[in-house]
Design a protein around this motif. Structure first.
Motif, PDB file in Angstrom:
ATOM      1  N   ARG A 266      10.265 -72.866 -52.127  1.00 20.59           N
ATOM      2  CA  ARG A 266      10.066 -73.298 -50.737  1.00 20.59           C
ATOM      3  C   ARG A 266       8.615 -73.103 -50.307  1.00 20.59           C
ATOM      4  O   ARG A 266       8.005 -73.969 -49.691  1.00 20.59           O
ATOM      5  CB  ARG A 266      10.982 -72.507 -49.801  1.00 20.59           C
TER       6      ARG A 266
ATOM      7  N   VAL B 131      16.820 -75.115 -58.332  1.00 21.95           N
ATOM      8  CA  VAL B 131      16.576 -74.571 -57.000  1.00 21.95           C
ATOM      9  C   VAL B 131      17.033 -75.563 -55.945  1.00 21.95           C
ATOM     10  O   VAL B 131      17.688 -75.202 -54.954  1.00 21.95           O
ATOM     11  CB  VAL B 131      15.083 -74.217 -56.826  1.00 21.95           C
ATOM     12  N   THR B 132      16.684 -76.830 -56.164  1.00 20.12           N
ATOM     13  CA  THR B 132      17.121 -77.870 -55.225  1.00 20.12           C
ATOM     14  C   THR B 132      18.637 -77.940 -55.154  1.00 20.12           C
ATOM     15  O   THR B 132      19.230 -78.022 -54.065  1.00 20.12           O
ATOM     16  CB  THR B 132      16.549 -79.228 -55.644  1.00 20.12           C
TER      17      THR B 132
ATOM     18  N   GLU C  39      24.086 -74.797 -50.399  1.00 17.55           N
ATOM     19  CA  GLU C  39      24.044 -73.605 -49.541  1.00 17.55           C
ATOM     20  C   GLU C  39      24.256 -72.333 -50.336  1.00 17.55           C
ATOM     21  O   GLU C  39      24.981 -71.407 -49.934  1.00 17.55           O
ATOM     22  CB  GLU C  39      25.080 -73.727 -48.423  1.00 17.55           C
TER      23      GLU C  39
ATOM     24  N   THR D 163      17.617 -70.922 -62.244  1.00 20.89           N
ATOM     25  CA  THR D 163      16.525 -71.135 -61.280  1.00 20.89           C
ATOM     26  C   THR D 163      15.215 -70.570 -61.790  1.00 20.89           C
ATOM     27  O   THR D 163      14.141 -70.979 -61.324  1.00 20.89           O
ATOM     28  CB  THR D 163      16.870 -70.501 -59.926  1.00 20.89           C
TER      29      THR D 163
ATOM     30  N   VAL E 142      14.327 -69.275 -55.030  1.00 21.03           N
ATOM     31  CA  VAL E 142      14.464 -70.304 -53.993  1.00 21.03           C
ATOM     32  C   VAL E 142      13.330 -70.172 -52.984  1.00 21.03           C
ATOM     33  O   VAL E 142      12.684 -71.163 -52.608  1.00 21.03           O
ATOM     34  CB  VAL E 142      15.829 -70.199 -53.300  1.00 21.03           C
ATOM     35  N   LEU E 143      13.064 -68.934 -52.536  1.00 21.37           N
ATOM     36  CA  LEU E 143      12.005 -68.732 -51.548  1.00 21.37           C
ATOM     37  C   LEU E 143      10.637 -69.117 -52.104  1.00 21.37           C
ATOM     38  O   LEU E 143       9.799 -69.685 -51.399  1.00 21.37           O
ATOM     39  CB  LEU E 143      11.990 -67.271 -51.089  1.00 21.37           C
TER      40      LEU E 143
ATOM     41  N   TYR F 220      17.594 -65.474 -55.457  1.00 23.88           N
ATOM     42  CA  TYR F 220      17.200 -65.649 -54.060  1.00 23.88           C
ATOM     43  C   TYR F 220      15.685 -65.852 -53.945  1.00 23.88           C
ATOM     44  O   TYR F 220      15.208 -66.765 -53.258  1.00 23.88           O
ATOM     45  CB  TYR F 220      17.635 -64.423 -53.270  1.00 23.88           C
TER      46      TYR F 220
ATOM     47  N   LEU G 278      22.235 -69.850 -50.916  1.00 22.19           N
ATOM     48  CA  LEU G 278      21.701 -68.600 -50.359  1.00 22.19           C
ATOM     49  C   LEU G 278      22.756 -67.850 -49.548  1.00 22.19           C
ATOM     50  O   LEU G 278      22.752 -66.616 -49.490  1.00 22.19           O
ATOM     51  CB  LEU G 278      20.475 -68.895 -49.502  1.00 22.19           C
ATOM     52  N   SER G 279      23.659 -68.592 -48.912  1.00 21.24           N
ATOM     53  CA  SER G 279      24.703 -67.929 -48.130  1.00 21.24           C
ATOM     54  C   SER G 279      25.684 -67.173 -49.019  1.00 21.24           C
ATOM     55  O   SER G 279      26.371 -66.252 -48.551  1.00 21.24           O
ATOM     56  CB  SER G 279      25.460 -68.965 -47.288  1.00 21.24           C
TER      57      SER G 279
ATOM     58  N   GLU H 299      20.070 -75.003 -53.207  1.00 15.33           N
ATOM     59  CA  GLU H 299      19.875 -75.161 -51.765  1.00 15.33           C
ATOM     60  C   GLU H 299      20.828 -76.189 -51.180  1.00 15.33           C
ATOM     61  O   GLU H 299      21.391 -75.988 -50.098  1.00 15.33           O
ATOM     62  CB  GLU H 299      18.430 -75.554 -51.481  1.00 15.33           C
ATOM     63  N   GLU H 300      20.987 -77.309 -51.887  1.00 11.67           N
ATOM     64  CA  GLU H 300      21.873 -78.362 -51.381  1.00 11.67           C
ATOM     65  C   GLU H 300      23.298 -77.856 -51.197  1.00 11.67           C
ATOM     66  O   GLU H 300      24.017 -78.322 -50.307  1.00 11.67           O
ATOM     67  CB  GLU H 300      21.860 -79.546 -52.350  1.00 11.67           C
TER      68      GLU H 300
END
Length: 827
Positions: A804, A764-765, A771, A756, A800-801, A797, A773-774, A768-769
């Motif tokens: 976004r 990153v996409t 999940e 990332t 990703v933010l 993490y 971050l969980s 996210e797709e």
């Protein structure tokens, strides 16, 4: 690749007939009707046939003849399964109950397995509507086929027997026919009432009994209806059978000995022929130029032809010397049995055509004629087929499209044009080449010459002209190439041409419609090379494995499983074994491992095949033989990473000799960090099974492996560029759930942070797709979290933010959209 379609101008007059040459079994798919028809034709079992046994056409289904004919033209007759389905659909019905799919034309011109019994079924179903029948590709027919034609084809107007002339033999009389009955009718076609076109090729003295009367019996029932007669390649000794055909307009005598000095020869019978001949073909194969095509008095003979047939508009004399040597002469008649030839003022550069100098022929064929006839200036013809320039070559190709002996040389001429980039009419030549390859699939030299030209056309990305939708053109080129490779897989030149041409398309996007066929032929190519040339590096081997790797690289599970099921793993291991025997680590060895790396990605079935075919033994041999080949090491460890992702297969890797090699490779710095990274990935998945799974390995210990993993991961730069392509992070994310071994999570977190960080647009996409971050969030505050683990998780993490936030800023800075502002307002 980008294709530019030119304007819709037809070009010179010589080119306006090209559309007529398009193969009838491949109609264009650029209309809604044809798109629908193509789907139905390729899914007959779902749309036309029933599912119960015996399979038959669905009740109450009845199609107009035009629709049924289109379906027939699109059906896959050259594939075993497709042929069986097509036969079931189109042989329904008989003389008492008409077929629900009536046909007006049956074309079996391509090589096929249609025998007399099957042909009889077709004719019984469609005899009342059938107007045209072509059986020239049916080598299995017997005299029973002739009986079926006579019984069922009363409305037939066009019959092309071609080289299937064995139907005139009486060696095997059909059932329910006495030999005497068959002998009475065997040499004639008397069933059709008004036959207009008849084509019979290559009948020789030994092919039929009563040869002296054969041609007379053949045409006598149709003396008042026959307008087109083609006897190419036949041994004709007496041409008097032509005398009584009053309706004849076209006479094709290609590759026929005309008997210049015989009293029964063509030139002796010439004055007696009653038909109004408008199209006459007396051409010869170029190899026959010194025998049948050479005449003692060419100028006199040609003059006699055009005077006898004043209405003639199409004259084909290619491969002969009938055009003379260009010296101006004129025939004044005969005195004492000898021609009185005098020098006169030249009317044209072909003395025998002086009679037509003021009324030019529509077409004159001079390809391969003696004394360079097509290169002369004053020729009384609107269109000339010859070898002087591109237009003449194209015109000759039209006439010789069904005659592979001459077509081979014509295609070689076209190849020279494209090789030197001298071709002007690219789109027209392209369609000719495709048509030639489609019509002669078994003629190796046609396929080689055609594919060589296709390579230059595709490579140079030329203006391919008004052929239709781009995708349809691409599909046709690729389909022709792959079929040629299938047919001639053992020919190295054909395979080289095919592979090189395909490389200029987008792989795999452009070839998905022939994906399975192409994979099969590439694997077969590799098999041929390995068996026939085990000690020589072969270009075909390299290009084939390169293509195969490209095909496996960017497809999903279903296609990867297909590649494995077709034997790719076994074939790659064979190539690797071959290189080990030769003690040679070349690009084939490296790509073989890369191909297996690609086809095992998230495909457990293929991972299992690798292990079943003794892949790990070859892995150890390669490590020992080539320890300093970073590309090889990276590919091998990438493959083993895929195997290690499969829980059911990790047990096969839990051997001390394997673990020791993975352990040593952790310290490798070859190929940047790739080898070390992949080795750590393999070990991370093995470690995820817990301490009990390590019971059989004493050296190295599990603790030693964990310690070395931690030390190496800390040394990797998070900005390292990567030579890897992930389509899913799920195997990596699962490692973040392993609580008993911190190194599993450490490797996974570093991988996500690195990817990332270096490639945020892509990964990153993806994170996210899925999940991601969980999975990362628990690592930030886990009580047993290592400092480096937390750092790597926080970097991933935050990446990703950050992306976004950037996307949100772009959205907010965009102008406000107002629905009303996008349309003109009414005042």
């Amino acid at each position: 690749m980008g294709w530019f379609l030119g304007d819709n101008h037809d070009g010179p007059e010589e080119l306006r007939w090209i559309t007529d040459l398009e193969h009838k079994r491949r109609p264009p798919l650029n209309t809604l009707f044809n798109i629908c028809a193509n789907y139905v034709a390729n899914h007959l079992e779902d749309t036309v046939l029933t599912t119960d046994y015996p399979i038959h056409v669905r009740p109450q289904l009845s199609l107009p003849i035009e629709v049924a004919q289109t379906l027939w033209n699109m059906c896959p007759l050259d594939e075993k399964d497709g042929f069986t389905t097509t036969m079931t659909a189109f042989t329904a019905g008989d003389q008492l109950s008409p077929s629900p799919l009536p046909l007006s034309a049956l074309d079996f011109s391509l090589p096929n397995q249609v025998d007399s019994h099957l042909l009889a079924r077709y004719l019984s179903a469609h005899g009342r509507t059938l107007v045209s029948l072509n059986v020239s590709g049916c080598t299995l027919l017997t005299s029973m086929a002739l009986v079926a034609i006579n019984e069922h084809c009363s409305n037939l107007k066009y019959l092309i027997v071609g080289k299937a002339h064995q139907i005139f033999q009486a060696d095997n009389p059909p059932p329910n026919y006495s030999f005497a009955e068959l002998m009475a009718n065997r040499n004639i076609i008397h069933g059709p009432k008004k036959l207009e076109k008849l084509v019979v090729h290559s009948v020789g003295l030994d092919d039929v009994d009563d040869y002296d009367r054969f041609f007379l019996q053949l045409v006598s029932p149709y003396q008042n209806t026959l307008t087109y007669l083609d006897l190419s390649g036949c041994d004709v000794e007496d041409f008097h059978f032509l005398v009584n055909i009053s309706s004849l307009r076209a006479l094709i005598l290609y590759h026929v000995d005309l008997g210049e000095d015989s009293e029964n020869g063509f030139f002796a019978v010439l004055p007696l022929i009653r038909g109004t001949i408008q199209h006459l073909d007396l051409s010869q194969p170029l190899s026959k130029l010194s025998t049948w095509g050479t005449y003692y008095n060419p100028n006199e003979l040609l003059d006699r032809i055009v005077r006898t047939f004043p209405e003639i508009m199409i004259l084909e004399i290619s491969g002969t010397n009938l055009a003379g040597d260009g010296v101006a002469q004129q025939v004044h008649g005969k005195e004492g049995g000898k021609a009185n030839i005098q020098l006169v003022e030249q009317c044209c550069d072909i003395p025998g055509l002086n009679f037509r100098s003021r009324r030019p022929l529509e077409y004159l064929g001079l390809y391969g004629s003696a004394h360079g006839a097509s290169h002369r200036h004053c020729i009384p013809a609107k269109v000339i087929g010859g070898d002087k320039d591109e237009l003449q070559i194209i015109s000759a190709a039209r006439v010789f499209m069904d005659r592979h002996e001459v077509l081979e040389r014509i295609l070689n001429d076209l190849f020279e044009l494209f090789r030197t980039e001298a071709g002007k009419y690219v789109s027209h030549c392209l369609r000719l080449i495709l048509c030639a390859m489609e019509r002669h699939p078994t003629e190796k030299h046609i396929q080689i010459s055609g594919s060589a030209s296709l390579f230059y056309i595709v490579k140079n990305n030329q203006n391919v002209g008004p052929i239709g939708p781009v995708h349809a053109l691409k599909r046709r080129i690729l389909d022709v190439i792959v079929r040629a490779m299938e047919q001639h897989v053992t020919d190295s030149t054909m395979m080289r041409n095919g592979c090189l041409t395909i490389c200029h398309f987008k792989i795999p996007q452009d070839v998905m419609f022939v994906y399975e066929k192409l994979v099969k032929v590439l694997l077969e190519t590799l098999g041929v090379v390995v068996i026939s040339q085990p000690n020589n590096e072969d270009f075909n081997e390299r290009i084939a494995i390169y293509l195969l790797n490209s095909l496996a690289c960017q497809v999903e599970g279903e296609h990867k499983r297909l590649v494995g099921n077709l034997g790719a793993i076994h074939k790659m291991l064979g190539l690797i074994q071959n290189r080990l025997i030769r003690a040679e680590c070349d690009d084939v060895m490296e790509i073989a491992w890369s191909t297996m790396w690609n086809v095992t990605d998230e495909t457990p079935e293929n991972c299992s095949k690798f292990l079943e075919h003794n892949g790990m033994a070859l892995f150890l041999q390669c490590l020992k033989a080539f320890p300093n080949q970073p590309e090889l090491l990276r590919n091998m460890m990438g493959l083993l990473g895929n195997v290690a992702e499969v829980p059911e297969l990790r047990g096969y890797l839990m051997r001390e000799d394997f673990i020791k090699e993975f352990y040593e490779l952790l310290n490798s710095r070859q190929d940047n960090i790739e080898v070390s990274y992949n080795a750590a990935g393999v070990l991370a998945h093995i470690l995820s099974d817990g301490e009990e799974a390590w019971a059989g390995v004493n050296d190295p210990t599990r603790d030693a492996v964990c310690l070395r993993m931690s030390d190496n991961i800390r040394q990797w730069s998070l900005d390292s560029l990567r030579n890897i392509n992930y389509r899913s992070f799920k195997p990596i994310l699962r490692l973040l759930l392993v609580r008993h071994t911190m190194q599993c999570r450490l490797w996974a977190a570093w991988a996500l942070a690195n990817l990332t960080n270096v490639y945020p647009e892509k990964y990153v996409t993806l994170l996210e797709e899925e999940e991601g971050l969980s999975y990362l969030t628990p690592q930030l505050d886990a009580p047993d979290a290592h400092t480096d683990l937390v750092r790597y998780a926080r970097i991933a993490y935050n990446n990703v933010l950050r992306v976004r936030q950037q996307q949100q800023q772009l959205t907010e800075s965009a102008p406000d959209s107002d629905v009303e502002s996008t349309f003109p307002l009414l005042g």
